[in-house]
Design a protein around this motif. Structure first.
Motif, PDB file in Angstrom:
ATOM      1  N   GLU A 168      -4.297   2.148   8.108  1.00  0.00           N
ATOM      2  CA  GLU A 168      -4.757   0.828   7.652  1.00  0.00           C
ATOM      3  C   GLU A 168      -4.061   0.371   6.383  1.00  0.00           C
ATOM      4  OE1 GLU A 168      -8.968   1.078   7.364  1.00  0.00           O
ATOM      5  OE2 GLU A 168      -9.280   1.297   9.518  1.00  0.00           O
ATOM      6  N   TYR A 169      -3.773   1.303   5.476  1.00  0.00           N
ATOM      7  CA  TYR A 169      -3.123   0.914   4.215  1.00  0.00           C
ATOM      8  C   TYR A 169      -1.720   0.367   4.476  1.00  0.00           C
ATOM      9  CZ  TYR A 169      -1.405   1.185  -0.603  1.00  0.00           C
ATOM     10  OH  TYR A 169      -0.880   0.874  -1.838  1.00  0.00           O
ATOM     11  N   LEU A 170      -0.959   1.071   5.311  1.00  0.00           N
ATOM     12  CA  LEU A 170       0.392   0.588   5.643  1.00  0.00           C
ATOM     13  C   LEU A 170       0.309  -0.729   6.411  1.00  0.00           C
ATOM     14  CD1 LEU A 170       2.366   3.810   6.650  1.00  0.00           C
ATOM     15  CD2 LEU A 170       2.227   2.675   4.428  1.00  0.00           C
ATOM     16  N   PHE A 171      -0.666  -0.830   7.313  1.00  0.00           N
ATOM     17  CA  PHE A 171      -0.811  -2.082   8.083  1.00  0.00           C
ATOM     18  C   PHE A 171      -1.167  -3.236   7.153  1.00  0.00           C
ATOM     19  CE2 PHE A 171      -3.321  -4.959  10.923  1.00  0.00           C
ATOM     20  CZ  PHE A 171      -2.256  -5.355  11.723  1.00  0.00           C
ATOM     21  N   SER A 172      -1.966  -2.959   6.104  1.00  0.00           N
ATOM     22  CA  SER A 172      -2.311  -4.032   5.155  1.00  0.00           C
ATOM     23  C   SER A 172      -1.053  -4.513   4.427  1.00  0.00           C
ATOM     24  CB  SER A 172      -3.362  -3.551   4.149  1.00  0.00           C
ATOM     25  OG  SER A 172      -2.811  -2.653   3.197  1.00  0.00           O
ATOM     26  N   HIS A 173      -0.128  -3.601   4.116  1.00  0.00           N
ATOM     27  CA  HIS A 173       1.122  -3.981   3.449  1.00  0.00           C
ATOM     28  C   HIS A 173       2.033  -4.791   4.371  1.00  0.00           C
ATOM     29  CE1 HIS A 173       1.311  -2.512  -0.639  1.00  0.00           C
ATOM     30  NE2 HIS A 173       0.639  -1.435  -0.273  1.00  0.00           N
ATOM     31  N   CYS A 174       1.781  -4.738   5.663  1.00  0.00           N
ATOM     32  CA  CYS A 174       2.608  -5.491   6.615  1.00  0.00           C
ATOM     33  C   CYS A 174       2.375  -6.996   6.518  1.00  0.00           C
ATOM     34  CB  CYS A 174       2.349  -5.007   8.044  1.00  0.00           C
ATOM     35  SG  CYS A 174       3.067  -3.393   8.388  1.00  0.00           S
ATOM     36  N   TYR A 175       1.429  -7.426   5.649  1.00  0.00           N
ATOM     37  CA  TYR A 175       1.293  -8.870   5.426  1.00  0.00           C
ATOM     38  C   TYR A 175       2.567  -9.419   4.787  1.00  0.00           C
ATOM     39  CZ  TYR A 175       0.918  -9.346   0.348  1.00  0.00           C
ATOM     40  OH  TYR A 175       1.216  -9.411  -0.989  1.00  0.00           O
ATOM     41  N   SER A 176       3.299  -8.532   4.086  1.00  0.00           N
ATOM     42  CA  SER A 176       4.591  -8.906   3.501  1.00  0.00           C
ATOM     43  C   SER A 176       5.685  -8.636   4.528  1.00  0.00           C
ATOM     44  CB  SER A 176       4.851  -8.072   2.239  1.00  0.00           C
ATOM     45  OG  SER A 176       6.216  -8.131   1.882  1.00  0.00           O
ATOM     46  N   PRO A 225      -9.394  -8.044 -14.308  1.00  0.00           N
ATOM     47  CA  PRO A 225      -9.236  -7.826 -12.863  1.00  0.00           C
ATOM     48  C   PRO A 225      -7.812  -7.459 -12.440  1.00  0.00           C
ATOM     49  CG  PRO A 225     -10.546  -9.789 -13.273  1.00  0.00           C
ATOM     50  CD  PRO A 225     -10.056  -9.332 -14.599  1.00  0.00           C
ATOM     51  N   GLU A 226      -6.811  -8.144 -13.008  1.00  0.00           N
ATOM     52  CA  GLU A 226      -5.423  -7.860 -12.613  1.00  0.00           C
ATOM     53  C   GLU A 226      -5.030  -6.427 -12.938  1.00  0.00           C
ATOM     54  OE1 GLU A 226      -5.550 -12.286 -13.650  1.00  0.00           O
ATOM     55  OE2 GLU A 226      -6.388 -10.433 -14.443  1.00  0.00           O
ATOM     56  N   ARG A 227      -5.405  -5.976 -14.156  1.00  0.00           N
ATOM     57  CA  ARG A 227      -5.048  -4.611 -14.551  1.00  0.00           C
ATOM     58  C   ARG A 227      -5.850  -3.579 -13.755  1.00  0.00           C
ATOM     59  NH1 ARG A 227      -2.512  -7.837 -16.762  1.00  0.00           N
ATOM     60  NH2 ARG A 227      -1.548  -7.579 -14.727  1.00  0.00           N
ATOM     61  N   LEU A 228      -7.092  -3.905 -13.423  1.00  0.00           N
ATOM     62  CA  LEU A 228      -7.898  -2.983 -12.628  1.00  0.00           C
ATOM     63  C   LEU A 228      -7.262  -2.770 -11.255  1.00  0.00           C
ATOM     64  CD1 LEU A 228     -10.419  -1.279 -12.165  1.00  0.00           C
ATOM     65  CD2 LEU A 228     -11.600  -3.361 -11.417  1.00  0.00           C
ATOM     66  N   HIS A 284      -4.222   0.637  -7.399  1.00  0.00           N
ATOM     67  CA  HIS A 284      -3.027   0.908  -6.582  1.00  0.00           C
ATOM     68  C   HIS A 284      -2.347   2.205  -7.035  1.00  0.00           C
ATOM     69  CE1 HIS A 284      -2.532  -2.450  -3.827  1.00  0.00           C
ATOM     70  NE2 HIS A 284      -2.934  -3.279  -4.777  1.00  0.00           N
ATOM     71  N   CYS A 285      -2.214   2.362  -8.337  1.00  0.00           N
ATOM     72  CA  CYS A 285      -1.551   3.566  -8.873  1.00  0.00           C
ATOM     73  C   CYS A 285      -2.308   4.829  -8.484  1.00  0.00           C
ATOM     74  CB  CYS A 285      -1.432   3.472 -10.398  1.00  0.00           C
ATOM     75  SG  CYS A 285      -0.230   2.249 -10.957  1.00  0.00           S
ATOM     76  N   ILE A 286      -3.625   4.794  -8.644  1.00  0.00           N
ATOM     77  CA  ILE A 286      -4.441   5.972  -8.330  1.00  0.00           C
ATOM     78  C   ILE A 286      -4.404   6.256  -6.839  1.00  0.00           C
ATOM     79  CG2 ILE A 286      -6.760   6.972  -8.458  1.00  0.00           C
ATOM     80  CD1 ILE A 286      -5.256   6.587 -11.157  1.00  0.00           C
ATOM     81  N   TYR A 287      -4.422   5.191  -6.040  1.00  0.00           N
ATOM     82  CA  TYR A 287      -4.365   5.376  -4.579  1.00  0.00           C
ATOM     83  C   TYR A 287      -3.064   6.068  -4.176  1.00  0.00           C
ATOM     84  CZ  TYR A 287      -5.054   4.426   0.393  1.00  0.00           C
ATOM     85  OH  TYR A 287      -5.242   4.562   1.743  1.00  0.00           O
ATOM     86  N   THR A 345      -4.671  -9.714  -2.194  1.00  0.00           N
ATOM     87  CA  THR A 345      -3.858  -9.506  -0.991  1.00  0.00           C
ATOM     88  C   THR A 345      -4.518  -8.440  -0.121  1.00  0.00           C
ATOM     89  OG1 THR A 345      -2.536  -7.767  -2.021  1.00  0.00           O
ATOM     90  CG2 THR A 345      -1.778 -10.047  -2.313  1.00  0.00           C
ATOM     91  N   PRO A 346      -4.124  -8.314   1.146  1.00  0.00           N
ATOM     92  CA  PRO A 346      -4.706  -7.250   1.994  1.00  0.00           C
ATOM     93  C   PRO A 346      -4.596  -5.847   1.389  1.00  0.00           C
ATOM     94  CG  PRO A 346      -3.585  -8.860   3.371  1.00  0.00           C
ATOM     95  CD  PRO A 346      -3.295  -9.247   1.944  1.00  0.00           C
ATOM     96  N   PRO A 347      -3.449  -5.452   0.764  1.00  0.00           N
ATOM     97  CA  PRO A 347      -3.418  -4.127   0.125  1.00  0.00           C
ATOM     98  C   PRO A 347      -4.401  -4.013  -1.047  1.00  0.00           C
ATOM     99  CG  PRO A 347      -1.183  -4.933   0.478  1.00  0.00           C
ATOM    100  CD  PRO A 347      -2.104  -6.071   0.761  1.00  0.00           C
ATOM    101  N   ASP A 348      -4.575  -5.109  -1.813  1.00  0.00           N
ATOM    102  CA  ASP A 348      -5.560  -5.106  -2.907  1.00  0.00           C
ATOM    103  C   ASP A 348      -6.953  -4.811  -2.358  1.00  0.00           C
ATOM    104  OD1 ASP A 348      -3.630  -5.812  -4.796  1.00  0.00           O
ATOM    105  OD2 ASP A 348      -4.035  -7.953  -4.602  1.00  0.00           O
ATOM    106  N   VAL A 349      -7.291  -5.490  -1.272  1.00  0.00           N
ATOM    107  CA  VAL A 349      -8.619  -5.314  -0.671  1.00  0.00           C
ATOM    108  C   VAL A 349      -8.783  -3.879  -0.181  1.00  0.00           C
ATOM    109  CG1 VAL A 349     -10.136  -6.028   1.218  1.00  0.00           C
ATOM    110  CG2 VAL A 349      -8.814  -7.744  -0.029  1.00  0.00           C
ATOM    111  N   HIS A 350      -7.720  -3.319   0.396  1.00  0.00           N
ATOM    112  CA  HIS A 350      -7.820  -1.958   0.930  1.00  0.00           C
ATOM    113  C   HIS A 350      -8.109  -0.941  -0.170  1.00  0.00           C
ATOM    114  CE1 HIS A 350      -6.999   1.271   3.879  1.00  0.00           C
ATOM    115  NE2 HIS A 350      -6.581   1.932   2.803  1.00  0.00           N
ATOM    116  N   VAL A 351      -7.359  -1.018  -1.298  1.00  0.00           N
ATOM    117  CA  VAL A 351      -7.582  -0.028  -2.368  1.00  0.00           C
ATOM    118  C   VAL A 351      -8.938  -0.255  -3.037  1.00  0.00           C
ATOM    119  CG1 VAL A 351      -5.127   0.391  -2.773  1.00  0.00           C
ATOM    120  CG2 VAL A 351      -6.284  -1.399  -4.093  1.00  0.00           C
ATOM    121  N   LEU A 352      -9.366  -1.514  -3.128  1.00  0.00           N
ATOM    122  CA  LEU A 352     -10.689  -1.808  -3.696  1.00  0.00           C
ATOM    123  C   LEU A 352     -11.776  -1.247  -2.783  1.00  0.00           C
ATOM    124  CD1 LEU A 352     -12.476  -3.238  -5.794  1.00  0.00           C
ATOM    125  CD2 LEU A 352     -12.246  -5.342  -4.440  1.00  0.00           C
TER     126      LEU A 352
END
Length: 769
Positions: free
Chosen positions: A226-234, A439-442, A447-450, A477-484
């Motif tokens: 799912e994480y890689l698929f979320s990045h496929c929005y780009s 929010p932006e830094r969070l 993402h870094c921790i993930y 973005t979809p990757p943001d939502v996934h890590v959140l």
């Protein structure tokens, strides 16, 4: 500075218009309603790196060559990364007729024709971020850029300021965070590319593997991750994921990497080490380290292109070109010498980011503690936009891949030294005040921790998130939502999410809302209603019920006609919800909590749509049984006038909970005041009424005075800054004597002599001067 302020004001005004984002046909890109034919038109295309801006402009050029956009006889397309090297100077003629296209003959005549017919010229400057660094964008110089040589910045400045080729059309592409509006005083049209929807991702992957023996398995495999698929929005990321998926399936494997770092580590490894001897492996390691050094130092200067001789050595150049890490291009021949020079540019922003992070890991002169400055997460202030914005993610991921076989194949790095850097990161994260991050830094931290996939760090961050998380106005973005989502899922505490104006897609909203520990959420009404309709269509009644109970609307501010329309849709959803809940639980009555619990409603549409929007709003006011505060006082003045006041007065009997009514600055006259006065006693809970700064005269004051004794709950009345004279003031004062329940009457008016008002105050101290 003034132009920047003007632009900011223009952007604010634009946002207040509430124009909903809608799909735009390519044929409509250059349509500017009300545009002046004789003036330069500036169109800006915004999109994150890899969203497809360059593909769009290439497609525009292709369409033009096939006969579309007939208004243009000439189309010139420039990659700013390639033409912006500081040592390169051009005249306008060099740029147009040497760099982009080289006519075999008649250059002089063609250039003269272009100068005389600017409206027939389209100039595309792709990757506008490649033009500006830490310096200010220059003003156009006194030289003649159409004849003299100058920097590309000066040329573009002259075009934007309409000093060169006035009447042409400029199309600029840039990333959303780029401060493009600081350099462009006026933008005629802004277009944003938002990337692939989930359906478009599936379509791209299906097309990529069309005719391949792996066609059936590829989409299934990618969607499982799912994480890689979320990045496929780009689109760019989608291509990388497809490439690696193809490689994995060809090798007989059945699994993909779980993070971006491992994805690109495997990508680079597959590129350079399929079959090689030990000697070649060592040489490749050395070349890769040198190329990574170049990638980092170019990125620090906001560059991705360079002259070919700026690469460290011939071997590094051959290595980079052979494996596709850089691409060659030619500079225009110099007008004087006729010499042709060549340059190279990194093939992709992700590759440059990955190599930059790799350099920080491999560089022996990089101290452990200095690494953390590239992972800095300041708590309040937004840090300056980092051109290598994926480096922190890759850096964190690489630090936890020291013993990975793919990493070892790319480096002869001492594992002990790398382990020290890993401990430095762990210590840094432990000391971080996570609950104070903006929010932006969070999101950057998540993402870094993930990317580390380190259980301790993932749990550490999850347990330290504050319960109220606001992403108001931050694009998710979809990757943001996934890590959140994955972080919240690890936590044991309950959360309240604010997702308003975050552009979150429906799947992302559905995922977050479905989490058991998300107790409540705010989101754009249109997004929420779209989700509910989808859940109703798919008969997911349980999640529909849960999501309606979690949704928070109070307080709500209507700033656009769309807001009013969405609120109407919400009220209409009530009937559908009754049917759905009845099907699911047998209950025959159900109230959407957001409707039931709305207590404060602000209305601020401004004069253009104020009356129209308010008349529509009045139709649904009765649906909010707990409404206590209705505020129509806006800086831009709604101007509902007497018609709006009459319409509102007709629904007063249904507003049984209303305690505060603010009708200030709405152009209400005696006519509207009379209608209001007649119905005001039916507002049985009203404690505060403000009619500040309207056009009410003595007749209106008289009507208000008549009903004050009947308004037993009223405590404060504000009628100051109207057109009431001493006569009307006396009538209000006389009525006040019969109203012991009223605590304050504010009625200073320019038409009331000060002595009269002072005398009335002496008669009754509840009157404010």
């Amino acid at each position: 500075k003034n132009s920047v302020k003007a632009m900011e004001k223009e952007l604010v005004m634009y946002s207040l218009q509430g124009k909903e984002k809608a799909a735009l046909e390519r044929s409509q890109i250059f349509y500017i309603p009300g545009g002046k034919d004789l003036e330069t038109k500036v169109i800006v295309v915004l999109g994150k790196a890899g969203a497809g801006k360059s593909i769009l402009v290439q497609k525009i050029c292709q369409d033009w060559s096939n006969g579309e956009f007939p208004q243009f006889e000439f189309v010139f397309w420039f990659d700013c990364k390639q033409i912006s090297l500081p040592e390169k100077w051009y005249s306008l003629k060099d740029l147009l007729l040497e760099f982009f296209v080289k006519p075999q003959e008649g250059s002089k005549e063609i250039f003269e024709y272009i100068l005389q017919n600017p409206a027939k010229v389209l100039l595309v400057f792709d990757s506008f971020e490649g033009l500006h660094d830490h310096e200010n964008f220059p003003r156009c110089s006194d030289r003649q850029p159409d004849k003299d040589s100058c920097s590309v910045k000066e040329l573009l400045s002259g075009l934007i300021q309409k000093k060169i080729l006035n009447g042409c059309t400029l199309l600029l592409t840039a990333r959303p965070k780029d401060k493009v509006y600081q350099y462009v005083s006026k933008v005629d049209k802004t277009i944003e590319i938002v990337g692939f929807s989930p359906r478009q991702r599936e379509l791209y992957i299906t097309k990529y593997f069309e005719g391949s023996p792996y066609c059936d398995n590829a989409l299934k495999l990618i969607k499982e991750h799912e994480y890689l698929f979320s990045h496929c929005y780009s689109p760019v990321m989608c291509r990388f994921v497809c490439f690696l998926c193809e490689t994995v399936l060809e090798m007989g494997d059945k699994d993909l990497p779980s993070t971006l770092t491992t994805l690109f580590l495997k990508f680079v490894q597959q590129k350079i080490t399929p079959v090689q001897t030990n000697v070649i492996a060592v040489r490749n390691q050395e070349s890769l380290a040198a190329l990574a050094h170049t990638a980092w130092h170019l990125g620090e200067k906001h560059q991705s292109a360079m002259k070919s001789d700026h690469l460290p050595s011939k071997e590094v150049k051959e290595f980079a070109l052979k494996y596709g890490f850089v691409l060659p291009f030619a500079f225009p021949k110099h007008s004087d010498t006729g010499e042709e020079e060549f340059g190279t540019t990194f093939s992709d922003f992700v590759i440059q980011n990955f190599l930059g992070a790799l350099h920080l890991i491999l560089a022996e002169d990089m101290k452990d503690k200095s690494l953390t400055k590239y992972l800095s997460f300041p708590s309040k202030k937004k840090k300056p936009y980092n051109w290598l914005d994926l480096v922190p993610q890759f850096l964190a991921g690489l630090l936890f891949l020291q013993d990975d076989p793919y990493f070892c194949s790319l480096s002869n790095k001492d594992v002990k030294q790398s382990a020290k850097k890993q401990k430095t990161l762990l210590k840094y994260i432990r000391r971080l005040q996570i609950n104070e991050l903006c929010p932006e830094r969070l999101l950057e931290l998540l993402h870094c921790i993930y990317e580390t996939q380190n259980n301790y760090l993932l749990q550490h961050v999850a347990l330290r998130l504050k319960p109220d998380l606001s992403f108001l106005g931050v694009v998710l973005t979809p990757p943001d939502v996934h890590v959140l989502y994955s972080t919240l899922k690890r936590s044991r505490r309950e959360f309240s999410l604010d997702l308003q104006n975050s552009s979150i897609d429906m799947q992302g909203l559905k995922d977050l809302v479905s989490l058991k520990n998300v107790a409540s959420f705010r989101a754009s009404l249109s997004d929420t209603i779209r989700l509910w309709k989808y859940l109703e269509q798919t008969k997911d009644y349980e999640l529909l019920r849960v999501s309606t109970e979690k949704f928070v609307l109070d307080p709500f501010k209507a700033k656009t006609m769309k807001d009013v329309s969405d609120l109407t849709d919400l009220v209409e959803m009530q009937e559908m919800m009754i049917n759905c809940v009845q099907d699911a639980s047998g209950c025959s009555s159900y109230e959407i909590p957001a409707i039931k619990n709305l207590r404060k409603l602000e209305f601020a549409l401004g004069p253009a749509c104020g009356l129209q929007g308010f008349l529509k709003l009045v139709e649904i006011l009765a649906a909010f049984p707990s409404l206590q505060h209705l505020d129509l006082d806006a800086l831009s003045e709604n101007g509902i006038g007497d018609e709006g006041a009459k319409s509102l007065s007709e629904v007063f009997p249904t507003l049984t909970s209303l305690e505060t009514l603010n009708l200030s600055q709405n152009k209400i006259t005696d006519v509207g005041a009379e209608k209001l006065a007649t119905a005001l006693p039916s507002l049985s809970s009203l404690t505060t009424l403000s009619l500040y700064n309207n056009s009410i005269c003595d007749f209106g004051a008289e009507n208000l005075a008549k009903v004050l004794p009947a308004m037993a709950s009223l405590r404060v009345l504000d009628v100051q800054y109207n057109k009431i004279t001493g006569v009307g003031a006396q009538q209000l004062t006389d009525s006040l004597r019969k109203c012991p329940h009223i605590k304050n009457l504010v009625m200073w008016n320019p038409a009331i002599p000060y002595g009269v008002l002072e005398h009335l105050q002496q008669l009754d101290s509840r009157i404010s001067v």
